[in-house]
Design an enzyme around this catalytic site. Structure first.
Site, PDB file in Angstrom:
ATOM      1  N   GLY A  41      18.872  61.714  43.307  1.00 15.79           N
ATOM      2  CA  GLY A  41      19.428  60.432  43.748  1.00 15.79           C
ATOM      3  C   GLY A  41      20.356  59.770  42.739  1.00 15.79           C
ATOM      4  N   GLY A 148      17.831  54.549  49.276  1.00 18.15           N
ATOM      5  CA  GLY A 148      18.425  54.011  48.057  1.00 18.15           C
ATOM      6  C   GLY A 148      19.483  52.945  48.264  1.00 18.15           C
ATOM      7  CG  HIS A 444       3.013  48.676   7.134  1.00 20.21           C
ATOM      8  ND1 HIS A 444       3.827  47.601   7.449  1.00 20.21           N
ATOM      9  CD2 HIS A 444       3.306  49.031   5.857  1.00 20.21           C
ATOM     10  CE1 HIS A 444       4.569  47.305   6.382  1.00 20.21           C
ATOM     11  NE2 HIS A 444       4.282  48.171   5.410  1.00 20.21           N
TER      12      HIS A 444
HETATM   13  P1  FAD Z   1      18.386  56.517  45.167  1.00 21.99           P
HETATM   14  O1  FAD Z   1      18.178  56.986  43.791  1.00 21.99           O
HETATM   15  O2  FAD Z   1      19.625  55.762  45.474  1.00 21.99           O
HETATM   16  O3  FAD Z   1      18.299  57.803  46.086  1.00 21.99           O
HETATM   17  C1  FAD Z   1      18.517  57.758  47.462  1.00 21.99           C
HETATM   18  C2  FAD Z   1      18.903  59.144  47.922  1.00 21.99           C
HETATM   19  O4  FAD Z   1      18.941  59.162  49.344  1.00 21.99           O
HETATM   20  C3  FAD Z   1      20.302  59.567  47.466  1.00 21.99           C
HETATM   21  O5  FAD Z   1      20.228  60.809  46.797  1.00 21.99           O
HETATM   22  C4  FAD Z   1      21.119  59.680  48.764  1.00 21.99           C
HETATM   23  O6  FAD Z   1      22.059  60.724  48.714  1.00 21.99           O
HETATM   24  C5  FAD Z   1      20.006  59.976  49.773  1.00 21.99           C
HETATM   25  N1  FAD Z   1      20.352  59.580  51.139  1.00 21.99           N
HETATM   26  C6  FAD Z   1      20.759  58.355  51.568  1.00 21.99           C
HETATM   27  N2  FAD Z   1      20.915  58.355  52.913  1.00 21.99           N
HETATM   28  C7  FAD Z   1      20.596  59.607  53.321  1.00 21.99           C
HETATM   29  C8  FAD Z   1      20.551  60.237  54.605  1.00 21.99           C
HETATM   30  N3  FAD Z   1      20.861  59.567  55.730  1.00 21.99           N
HETATM   31  N4  FAD Z   1      20.181  61.539  54.660  1.00 21.99           N
HETATM   32  C9  FAD Z   1      19.855  62.233  53.543  1.00 21.99           C
HETATM   33  N5  FAD Z   1      19.876  61.687  52.312  1.00 21.99           N
HETATM   34  C10 FAD Z   1      20.227  60.391  52.206  1.00 21.99           C
HETATM   35  N6  FAD Z   1      17.012  52.152  37.016  1.00 21.99           N
HETATM   36  C11 FAD Z   1      16.093  52.196  36.019  1.00 21.99           C
HETATM   37  O7  FAD Z   1      14.903  52.084  36.293  1.00 21.99           O
HETATM   38  N7  FAD Z   1      16.471  52.371  34.712  1.00 21.99           N
HETATM   39  C12 FAD Z   1      17.773  52.503  34.362  1.00 21.99           C
HETATM   40  O8  FAD Z   1      18.088  52.657  33.185  1.00 21.99           O
HETATM   41  C13 FAD Z   1      18.758  52.468  35.384  1.00 21.99           C
HETATM   42  N8  FAD Z   1      20.055  52.620  35.084  1.00 21.99           N
HETATM   43  C14 FAD Z   1      20.973  52.639  36.079  1.00 21.99           C
HETATM   44  C15 FAD Z   1      22.302  52.816  35.736  1.00 21.99           C
HETATM   45  C16 FAD Z   1      23.277  52.848  36.719  1.00 21.99           C
HETATM   46  C17 FAD Z   1      24.713  53.064  36.327  1.00 21.99           C
HETATM   47  C18 FAD Z   1      22.893  52.708  38.086  1.00 21.99           C
HETATM   48  C19 FAD Z   1      23.913  52.760  39.170  1.00 21.99           C
HETATM   49  C20 FAD Z   1      21.567  52.530  38.441  1.00 21.99           C
HETATM   50  C21 FAD Z   1      20.597  52.488  37.433  1.00 21.99           C
HETATM   51  N9  FAD Z   1      19.246  52.296  37.731  1.00 21.99           N
HETATM   52  C22 FAD Z   1      18.321  52.299  36.718  1.00 21.99           C
HETATM   53  C23 FAD Z   1      18.776  52.061  39.113  1.00 21.99           C
HETATM   54  C24 FAD Z   1      18.157  53.345  39.706  1.00 21.99           C
HETATM   55  O9  FAD Z   1      19.125  54.369  39.690  1.00 21.99           O
HETATM   56  C25 FAD Z   1      17.684  53.085  41.129  1.00 21.99           C
HETATM   57  O10 FAD Z   1      16.801  51.983  41.133  1.00 21.99           O
HETATM   58  C26 FAD Z   1      16.944  54.296  41.696  1.00 21.99           C
HETATM   59  O11 FAD Z   1      17.775  55.431  41.712  1.00 21.99           O
HETATM   60  C27 FAD Z   1      16.466  53.998  43.122  1.00 21.99           C
HETATM   61  O12 FAD Z   1      15.799  55.093  43.625  1.00 21.99           O
HETATM   62  P2  FAD Z   1      15.697  55.354  45.206  1.00 21.99           P
HETATM   63  O13 FAD Z   1      14.871  56.586  45.346  1.00 21.99           O
HETATM   64  O14 FAD Z   1      15.279  54.134  45.898  1.00 21.99           O
HETATM   65  O15 FAD Z   1      17.200  55.617  45.685  1.00 21.99           O
END
Ligand code: FAD
Length: 465
Positions: A41, A148, A444
């Site tokens: 993701g 996501g 420490h």
């Molecule tokens: P996502 O990681 O967004 O994954 C969702 C997945 O679903 C994606 O791979 C997408 O392709 C897939 N998808 C969507 N719709 C469909 C569909 N219809 N069919 C099939 N697949 C689909 N968080 C931290 O905790 N620490 C950090 O240091 C941090 N740094 C970050 C830095 C940046 C630059 C960014 C942009 C974000 C950062 N985050 C960080 C936030 C973190 O990336 C997200 O909170 C996390 O990835 C969310 O996870 P998720 O599983 O909800 O969604």
């Protein structure tokens, strides 16, 4: 048209979805996960991991520049510092690639079936996926939506050309000479600081009166000072309007209503992230919403029976570890275990220079919730280890109930404080009191001694201050 029938279907293999699928597989549930892009993701591919790789490379380069002969307080001198950004990006891509393979291997080990393609809902229990080998229909007893979020795009500054999101910023071919960052939240500042260390002239444009507006001023001050040291200009109370007519500058309106032109080779827009709660047929499902997010209860159940949602699509804080914790919990619930969301805190880290870490309540939040509180704050300038590491900026702060000394919150700002987050969260989850923090022997010399001292200070008898 091929058809799969399974117990559990997870849509999206980000940290929420893949953790959910792995745990479900471990628990013996017949599980399918659908991913439109690479496994891992946002976090693994264009978020946490690649940004921290770039930040670390920039830190190393910045430290090397500090060692140019004559500049370094420790007496270390080098003749030249160089960086080959193409190699840096290839190194970062290598890490991402290894972790992509790792996630796929873990899913396979847990006997999860991975389907590559974009899932589109036919109904709450059925999706269609256009795969490389044709259309696949998947029917499931239970569905977890883990789709996501994606970067918010400003209508006046659409992505394309020199206007980029964090995704493109992580794979640039060259260091932009002049970078304007629109949005002074954690993503914009982490990347802005990294590019300043890599050699860009950076300006940060922030609409509110403070960078990192979600943090209190005490935590932000050391970061603001460091921005100044790095030559980063910050314009607060300023709104990005559009690109100039020739496209070479950003037009910004300051609080007084005046317009300024900020010359820019790249404009990085980091004004937040939008949940992927529409598209792919999700909007046609009968799902309650909370603003743009899917509404969930304390078991991550949506308003539709048998449909769960986890991660960024369900709201703030949009953090990978929250998504993972929800994913693990939901898999166990679906497998019949009695679980509910009972976390006291979700730690948050801002990987700026210096870093900020928070867990639980800040003093203002605790007061707003009606607590009478004690606050203990200990500066790294009085900590021996911090001195030996040339990192005396910042402090650790503890917030506790005045009546029982129960720890309500912990915050720190300083170099490398991100690694304190586990101890902070553990203290709050375990219901620690100030006496527990003060009575724990801290090795420490470490910077974590400042935690013990902060607790002692809240109790009224700090030893080293
Ligand atoms: P996502 O990681 O967004 O994954 C969702 C997945 O679903 C994606 O791979 C997408 O392709 C897939 N998808 C969507 N719709 C469909 C569909 N219809 N069919 C099939 N697949 C689909 N968080 C931290 O905790 N620490 C950090 O240091 C941090 N740094 C970050 C830095 C940046 C630059 C960014 C942009 C974000 C950062 N985050 C960080 C936030 C973190 O990336 C997200 O909170 C996390 O990835 C969310 O996870 P998720 O599983 O909800 O969604």
């Amino acid at each position: 048209m091929k058809e799969i029938v399974c117990k559990l279907l997870v849509i999206g293999a980000g940290p929420g979805g893949y953790v959910c699928a792995i745990r479900a597989g471990q628990l013996g549930l017949d599980t399918v996960i659908v991913e439109a892009d690479k496994p891992g993701g946002t976090c693994l591919n264009v978020g946490c991991i690649p940004s921290k790789a770039l930040i670390h490379a920039a830190e190393e380069f910045g430290a090397a520049k500090q060692m140019l002969t004559g500049r370094n307080a420790m007496g270390i001198g080098i003749e030249a510092a160089t960086i080959d950004l193409a190699k840096t990006i290839a190194w970062k891509d290598g890490i991402v690639g290894r972790l992509n393979s790792g996630v796929s291997a873990l899913l396979q080990k847990a006997r999860v079936k991975i389907v590559h393609g974009r899932a589109a809902f036919r109904d709450g229990k059925t999706v269609e996926v256009e795969t490389e080998t044709g259309m696949q229909v998947i029917r499931a007893e239970t569905v977890v939506i883990a789709t996501g979020s994606k970067p918010v795009e400003l209508s006046a500054l659409p992505f394309g050309g020199r206007v980029i999101s964090s995704t493109e910023a992580l794979s640039l071919g060259e260091v932009p000479k002049r970078l304007v960052v629109v949005g002074g939240g954690y993503i914009g500042l982490e990347l802005g600081i990294a590019f300043a260390k890599l050699g860009s002239e950076v300006t940060v444009v922030e609409a509110t009166q403070q960078i990192l507006p979600q943090y209190d001023a005490d935590l932000v001050r050391p970061v603001a000072r460091r921005l100044g040291d790095l030559g980063i200009r910050t314009l607060t109370g300023a709104e990005a309007k559009s690109l100039s007519d020739d496209g070479n500058a950003l037009v910004v309106e300051t609080s007084g209503g005046q317009q300024q032109l900020l010359p820019a080779d790249r404009v990085l827009v980091t004004v937040g992230r939008r949940p992927r709660s529409a598209g792919s047929g999700i909007e046609e499902l009968d799902l309650d919403r909370s603003g743009p997010y899917l509404r969930i209860d304390d078991r991550c159940r949506t308003s539709m029976r048998g449909v769960y949602a986890i991660g960024d699509v369900t709201g703030e804080p949009m953090l990978a570890h929250r998504a993972m914790a929800q994913g693990e919990m939901v898999a166990e619930i679906i497998a019949g275990r009695k679980r509910a969301w009972d976390k006291r805190c979700i730690p948050a880290i801002c990987f700026t220079d210096p870093e900020i870490v928070t867990a639980g309540l800040s003093p203002d939040e605790a007061r707003a919730q009606g607590y009478a509180i004690r606050v203990g704050q200990f500066p790294f300038s009085a900590n021996g280890r911090a001195m030996t590491m040339l990192s005396e900026e910042g402090f650790i702060r503890v917030v506790a109930r005045a009546d029982t000394n129960l720890v309500l919150g912990l915050q720190a700002v300083g170099v490398g404080v991100s690694e304190l987050s586990a101890g902070f969260a553990l203290a709050i989850e375990m219901g620690a009191r100030l006496e527990d923090l003060a009575g724990t022997i801290h090795a420490h010399p470490t910077r974590s001694e400042a935690l013990q001292e902060a607790a002692l200070k809240a109790l009224g008898h700090a030893l080293h201050a």
